[in-house]
Motif scaffolding. Sequence first.
Motif, mmCIF file in Angstrom:
data_model
loop_
_atom_site.group_PDB
_atom_site.id
_atom_site.type_symbol
_atom_site.label_atom_id
_atom_site.label_comp_id
_atom_site.label_asym_id
_atom_site.label_seq_id
_atom_site.Cartn_x
_atom_site.Cartn_y
_atom_site.Cartn_z
ATOM 1 N N SER A 1 0.818 -1.217 0.000
ATOM 2 C CA SER A 1 0.000 0.000 0.000
ATOM 3 C C SER A 1 0.847 1.260 0.000
ATOM 4 N N PHE A 2 2.126 1.145 0.315
ATOM 5 C CA PHE A 2 3.031 2.298 0.309
ATOM 6 C C PHE A 2 4.037 2.243 -0.840
ATOM 7 N N LYS A 3 3.878 1.304 -1.759
ATOM 8 C CA LYS A 3 4.813 1.177 -2.865
ATOM 9 C C LYS A 3 4.351 1.966 -4.080
ATOM 10 N N ASP A 4 5.320 2.484 -4.808
ATOM 11 C CA ASP A 4 5.034 3.049 -6.117
ATOM 12 C C ASP A 4 4.930 1.903 -7.127
ATOM 13 N N ARG A 5 4.323 2.167 -8.266
ATOM 14 C CA ARG A 5 4.095 1.108 -9.245
ATOM 15 C C ARG A 5 5.378 0.363 -9.655
ATOM 16 N N PRO A 6 6.525 1.043 -9.911
ATOM 17 C CA PRO A 6 7.731 0.290 -10.307
ATOM 18 C C PRO A 6 8.180 -0.718 -9.257
ATOM 19 N N ASP A 7 8.038 -0.388 -7.965
ATOM 20 C CA ASP A 7 8.437 -1.329 -6.919
ATOM 21 C C ASP A 7 7.518 -2.540 -6.856
ATOM 22 N N ILE A 8 6.272 -2.375 -7.275
ATOM 23 C CA ILE A 8 5.308 -3.478 -7.201
ATOM 24 C C ILE A 8 5.627 -4.541 -8.249
ATOM 25 N N TYR A 9 6.025 -4.101 -9.441
ATOM 26 C CA TYR A 9 6.229 -5.033 -10.546
ATOM 27 C C TYR A 9 7.695 -5.385 -10.764
ATOM 28 N N THR A 10 8.552 -5.061 -9.802
ATOM 29 C CA THR A 10 9.963 -5.404 -9.906
ATOM 30 C C THR A 10 10.177 -6.888 -9.634
ATOM 31 N N GLN A 11 11.021 -7.507 -10.406
ATOM 32 C CA GLN A 11 11.415 -8.902 -10.192
ATOM 33 C C GLN A 11 12.927 -8.969 -9.980
ATOM 34 N N PRO A 12 13.398 -9.635 -8.896
ATOM 35 C CA PRO A 12 12.617 -10.277 -7.840
ATOM 36 C C PRO A 12 11.856 -9.265 -6.985
ATOM 37 N N ALA A 13 10.935 -9.773 -6.203
ATOM 38 C CA ALA A 13 10.039 -8.912 -5.435
ATOM 39 C C ALA A 13 10.813 -8.035 -4.457
ATOM 40 N N VAL A 14 10.325 -6.815 -4.281
ATOM 41 C CA VAL A 14 10.907 -5.863 -3.332
ATOM 42 C C VAL A 14 10.092 -5.929 -2.044
ATOM 43 N N TYR A 15 10.727 -6.363 -0.960
ATOM 44 C CA TYR A 15 10.015 -6.510 0.308
ATOM 45 C C TYR A 15 9.974 -5.211 1.100
ATOM 46 N N TRP A 16 10.762 -4.245 0.707
ATOM 47 C CA TRP A 16 10.742 -2.944 1.381
ATOM 48 C C TRP A 16 10.835 -1.872 0.296
ATOM 49 N N PRO A 17 9.897 -0.946 0.239
ATOM 50 C CA PRO A 17 9.879 0.021 -0.872
ATOM 51 C C PRO A 17 11.122 0.912 -0.888
ATOM 52 N N HIS A 18 11.609 1.202 -2.084
ATOM 53 C CA HIS A 18 12.751 2.117 -2.226
ATOM 54 C C HIS A 18 12.350 3.538 -1.836
ATOM 55 N N SER A 19 11.121 3.888 -2.142
ATOM 56 C CA SER A 19 10.590 5.194 -1.731
ATOM 57 C C SER A 19 9.124 5.008 -1.338
ATOM 58 N N TRP A 20 8.750 5.638 -0.234
ATOM 59 C CA TRP A 20 7.377 5.487 0.262
ATOM 60 C C TRP A 20 6.429 6.324 -0.593
ATOM 61 N N HIS A 21 5.247 5.760 -0.829
ATOM 62 C CA HIS A 21 4.293 6.400 -1.739
ATOM 63 C C HIS A 21 2.909 6.442 -1.061
ATOM 64 N N PRO A 22 2.747 7.294 -0.034
ATOM 65 C CA PRO A 22 1.446 7.358 0.661
ATOM 66 C C PRO A 22 0.323 7.912 -0.200
ATOM 67 N N GLU A 23 0.671 8.448 -1.384
ATOM 68 C CA GLU A 23 -0.382 8.950 -2.273
ATOM 69 C C GLU A 23 -1.353 7.852 -2.691
ATOM 70 N N ASN A 24 -0.976 6.586 -2.495
ATOM 71 C CA ASN A 24 -1.889 5.485 -2.810
ATOM 72 C C ASN A 24 -3.186 5.608 -2.030
ATOM 73 N N TYR A 25 -3.106 6.083 -0.799
ATOM 74 C CA TYR A 25 -4.310 6.211 0.021
ATOM 75 C C TYR A 25 -5.213 7.326 -0.518
ATOM 76 N N ARG A 26 -4.619 8.411 -0.984
ATOM 77 C CA ARG A 26 -5.427 9.461 -1.584
ATOM 78 C C ARG A 26 -6.094 8.965 -2.862
ATOM 79 N N GLU A 27 -5.337 8.228 -3.673
ATOM 80 C CA GLU A 27 -5.905 7.698 -4.913
ATOM 81 C C GLU A 27 -7.021 6.691 -4.631
#
Length: 297
Positions: A53-79
């Motif tokens: 819920s705090f990941k930006d789109r690139p971190d979500i679709y990165t392979q292998p999976a990213v277990y901790w976001p490189h940058s926090w993206h709280p704008e997901n809650y606003r969206e």
Amino acid sequence: MTTTAVTAGTEAAHRFAASYRRRERAATLLGYAAMVCVLLIVGMPLFWIIITSFKDRPDIYTQPAVYWPHSWHPENYREATTALPFWQFLRNSVIITVIIAAVKFVLGVFSAYGLVFLRFPGKTIVFLLIIAALMVPNQITVISNYALIAQLGWRNTFQGIIVPLCGVAFGTFLMRNHFLSLPVEVIEAARMDGANWWRLLTRVVLPMSGPTMVAFAVVTLVNEWNEYLWPFLMADDSRVAPLPVGLTLLQNTENPSVTNWGPVMAGTLLTMLPILIVFLILQRHMIKGLTSGAVKG
């Protein structure tokens, strides 16, 4: 008693104590292992939802999976709350859940009272039918209910969602078992004092049934808040759709083939939050009520 016998007895006691300690340690280790397994099974998906819920789109679709976001993206809650009429979905969920829970609670209490304290022919058969209803999954009745609601013209209406979900077999079973566990002496004393059925229910039975009623209410609220299949079939738009259906629409707002899971996970957490708060506040009463309700069958 000889020294040899005393020594043999002491050695046997020591062996028994050592064996008992080994079994106790094994049981403790097994218990901790089971708890770790449960935490992993339950906690990992929840952790993944929160992090996503705090990941930006690139971190979500990165392979292998990213277990901790490189940058926090709280704008997901606003969206999640602006891409669709989130607050209208929330209002619909509150309306549907409160009405169904209230109807189920009243019907459960009154039906259980009738099965325990009233005498009428066929009471055992009625209870067996209720038990049979508990064994039937809700999905089996979806087609027949859908056909009936469509004939009544109730599709995409609150009554079309609410009425078929008002079955109360679980509540009747739970409250009946609890009422059977109440002290018979208190019930008989109230009857000897001339209490009618309403006074017996409101002045004697219900005041002794607080934890079980809380358990019944919490289980009903959680189940109805999370109900998805039937509202999904009944609701065509945001006028009556509850939050679980809204999350499905949120998943398909942009490109259905490439879902932006960040806002969806944020919406999932926002959907979980109200009922989670209710559960945490009332969990002690709920556990006590479920335990007391299971004393007699």
